[in-house]
Design a protein around this motif. Sequence first.
Motif, PDB file in Angstrom:
ATOM      1  N   ARG A 175       0.863  -1.119  -0.018  1.00 43.20           N
ATOM      2  CA  ARG A 175      -0.093   0.027  -0.017  1.00 43.20           C
ATOM      3  C   ARG A 175       0.729   1.298  -0.126  1.00 43.20           C
ATOM      4  O   ARG A 175       2.059   1.325   0.385  1.00 43.20           O
ATOM      5  CB  ARG A 175      -0.945   0.018   1.125  1.00 43.20           C
ATOM      6  CG  ARG A 175      -2.037  -1.262   1.350  1.00 43.20           C
ATOM      7  CD  ARG A 175      -2.887  -1.103   2.185  1.00 43.20           C
ATOM      8  NE  ARG A 175      -2.001  -1.306   3.525  1.00 43.20           N
ATOM      9  CZ  ARG A 175      -2.675  -1.234   4.885  1.00 43.20           C
ATOM     10  NH1 ARG A 175      -4.057  -0.751   4.855  1.00 43.20           N
ATOM     11  NH2 ARG A 175      -2.042  -1.513   5.850  1.00 43.20           N
ATOM     12  N   ILE A 176       0.224   2.342  -0.680  1.00 47.60           N
ATOM     13  CA  ILE A 176       1.348   3.727  -0.765  1.00 47.60           C
ATOM     14  C   ILE A 176       1.181   4.262   0.522  1.00 47.60           C
ATOM     15  O   ILE A 176      -0.037   4.719   1.040  1.00 47.60           O
ATOM     16  CB  ILE A 176       0.672   4.371  -1.836  1.00 47.60           C
ATOM     17  CG1 ILE A 176       0.744   3.696  -3.264  1.00 47.60           C
ATOM     18  CG2 ILE A 176       1.396   5.453  -2.238  1.00 47.60           C
ATOM     19  CD1 ILE A 176      -0.104   3.957  -4.434  1.00 47.60           C
ATOM     20  N   CYS A 177       2.238   4.531   1.172  1.00 44.79           N
ATOM     21  CA  CYS A 177       2.201   5.516   2.500  1.00 44.79           C
ATOM     22  C   CYS A 177       2.925   6.815   2.053  1.00 44.79           C
ATOM     23  O   CYS A 177       4.216   6.618   1.780  1.00 44.79           O
ATOM     24  CB  CYS A 177       2.914   4.775   3.386  1.00 44.79           C
ATOM     25  SG  CYS A 177       3.306   5.453   4.768  1.00 44.79           S
ATOM     26  N   ARG A 178       2.288   7.800   2.484  1.00 44.40           N
ATOM     27  CA  ARG A 178       2.933   8.941   2.438  1.00 44.40           C
ATOM     28  C   ARG A 178       3.192   9.800   3.685  1.00 44.40           C
ATOM     29  O   ARG A 178       3.955  10.887   3.564  1.00 44.40           O
ATOM     30  CB  ARG A 178       2.153  10.010   1.238  1.00 44.40           C
ATOM     31  CG  ARG A 178       0.968  10.600   1.885  1.00 44.40           C
ATOM     32  CD  ARG A 178       0.156  11.400   0.924  1.00 44.40           C
ATOM     33  NE  ARG A 178      -0.876  12.171   1.447  1.00 44.40           N
ATOM     34  CZ  ARG A 178      -0.824  13.369   2.197  1.00 44.40           C
ATOM     35  NH1 ARG A 178       0.040  14.042   2.354  1.00 44.40           N
ATOM     36  NH2 ARG A 178      -2.068  13.952   2.747  1.00 44.40           N
ATOM     37  N   MET A 179       3.132   9.196   4.693  1.00 40.23           N
ATOM     38  CA  MET A 179       3.451   9.812   5.965  1.00 40.23           C
ATOM     39  C   MET A 179       3.622   8.845   6.835  1.00 40.23           C
ATOM     40  O   MET A 179       3.187   7.621   6.989  1.00 40.23           O
ATOM     41  CB  MET A 179       2.389  10.902   6.263  1.00 40.23           C
ATOM     42  CG  MET A 179       1.057  10.164   6.617  1.00 40.23           C
ATOM     43  SD  MET A 179      -0.203  11.517   7.183  1.00 40.23           S
ATOM     44  CE  MET A 179      -0.421  12.254   5.579  1.00 40.23           C
ATOM     45  N   HIS A 180       4.506   9.096   7.937  1.00 45.96           N
ATOM     46  CA  HIS A 180       4.731   8.372   9.002  1.00 45.96           C
ATOM     47  C   HIS A 180       5.396   8.924  10.327  1.00 45.96           C
ATOM     48  O   HIS A 180       5.803  10.176  10.049  1.00 45.96           O
ATOM     49  CB  HIS A 180       5.846   7.173   8.760  1.00 45.96           C
ATOM     50  CG  HIS A 180       7.111   7.351   8.314  1.00 45.96           C
ATOM     51  ND1 HIS A 180       7.929   8.358   9.124  1.00 45.96           N
ATOM     52  CD2 HIS A 180       7.927   7.486   7.236  1.00 45.96           C
ATOM     53  CE1 HIS A 180       9.016   8.450   8.763  1.00 45.96           C
ATOM     54  NE2 HIS A 180       9.409   8.200   7.481  1.00 45.96           N
ATOM     55  N   ILE A 349       6.713   5.555   0.892  1.00 44.92           N
ATOM     56  CA  ILE A 349       6.985   4.133   1.279  1.00 44.92           C
ATOM     57  C   ILE A 349       5.985   3.070   0.664  1.00 44.92           C
ATOM     58  O   ILE A 349       4.789   3.104   0.982  1.00 44.92           O
ATOM     59  CB  ILE A 349       6.644   4.054   2.735  1.00 44.92           C
ATOM     60  CG1 ILE A 349       7.035   5.414   3.638  1.00 44.92           C
ATOM     61  CG2 ILE A 349       7.338   2.746   3.586  1.00 44.92           C
ATOM     62  CD1 ILE A 349       8.649   5.528   3.471  1.00 44.92           C
ATOM     63  N   CYS A 350       6.577   2.277   0.066  1.00 38.57           N
ATOM     64  CA  CYS A 350       5.595   0.876  -0.373  1.00 38.57           C
ATOM     65  C   CYS A 350       6.468  -0.245  -0.488  1.00 38.57           C
ATOM     66  O   CYS A 350       7.407  -0.363  -1.439  1.00 38.57           O
ATOM     67  CB  CYS A 350       5.088   1.408  -1.986  1.00 38.57           C
ATOM     68  SG  CYS A 350       3.929   0.221  -2.485  1.00 38.57           S
ATOM     69  N   GLY A 351       6.087  -1.279   0.180  1.00 44.11           N
ATOM     70  CA  GLY A 351       7.092  -2.503   0.216  1.00 44.11           C
ATOM     71  C   GLY A 351       6.127  -3.626   0.532  1.00 44.11           C
ATOM     72  O   GLY A 351       5.179  -3.790   0.932  1.00 44.11           O
TER      73      GLY A 351
END
Length: 386
Positions: A175-180, A349-351
């Motif tokens: 899934r595409i993550c743009r913040m953490h 983030i995407c893995g």
Amino acid sequence: MVTMLTQNTREKVISLLERLISYNTVSDQSVLPMATFLAESAENMGFSVHTFETSAQKTNIIAQIGPQEDGVVFCGHMDVVPVDGQSWNTNPFKAHIEAKKVYGRGSCDMKGFFASTMVALNDLPLHQLKKGISLIWTHDEEIGCLGAEALVSQVKESDLVFPKTMLIGEPTELRICRMHGGHITLDVEIQGVPAHSSKPHLGCNSIEILGELIMALRQFQITLAEQPSPHPEMKCAHSLINLATVEGGTAVNILPERTKLRLGMRPMPGHSSKDMITKVEEILFSINKRFPQANLSSVLIQEAPPMVTPRGTLLEQHLNNILSTSSTIGVPFATDGGRLTDLGFTPLICGPGSIEQAHKANEFVSMNQLFESVELNRNLLQNWCF
């Protein structure tokens, strides 16, 4: 996402992941054997490789091919968390395959991404690149993004040029993550006054002062729980405090002179690391005033800031097209991304794999996720760089 990988490619990625798992890259061990293998593999594909050593056992790796003014950066950390005290069913540093899953330390976090990236690259005609590809492999992410922190300074002193688009392959189930969130490690030392335990009025018990501190930090945590991250992707996640380790006391008949508390704090996107540290310092100051015989002080050990990448970047659009999705997520854990934005990168983030499998005994990544990651990385590179 339906994968069209050949059987040969599937076998390659499994074989490579097996080899990567065999390297014991727990953060207190040397990362050099794995780094050397990755560097040689990249050189064999035509990459120019740059090593940035930070100690005798630690190095960051940068590999580049093609014109670097535009393109994409793939980023990951080589280190893994310890296995001590965990009940593994098999040797954690020997990959075990069962029920279409690859078990082993780092399989999910995040050597599966390394394997899928290298295999995807190996399938492409890199001599035909129109845009550049960079690989950034760091050390010691698991103990505070220390490799990334060092790399920022190292790169600023170099003449290397990078594309600004970065994909970090931490496990997000693709899934595409743009913040953490971020992570802070803070050591608090409480200096008391030792005395015979039959004469407590002659001393100051540092562990009793710790009790006061814990109650104050608990109240701070309650306040934080009432202030969730303002970003919808974070799903109301709030900043966190973890009372991680305690050391103190010498004997049952002596008032403890010195006690140390290690705090882990996780500021969420939209919240300030500096504000959390300042609040802890205010708590220490308040307790010092109430108990003048004691002395409370703090030392910042590590800080990895939160990351927020703007919505709608070109990388997000490419990933959405490949994955047939239109949504992004936020995650509470930290990555190297928060630190590497200091170099001007705009990471997503995407893995492969799930963070729920990371850091646990019998860590695994599913073969389907691994194969899908190869397909994703290959399609991204084909669409972007050729």
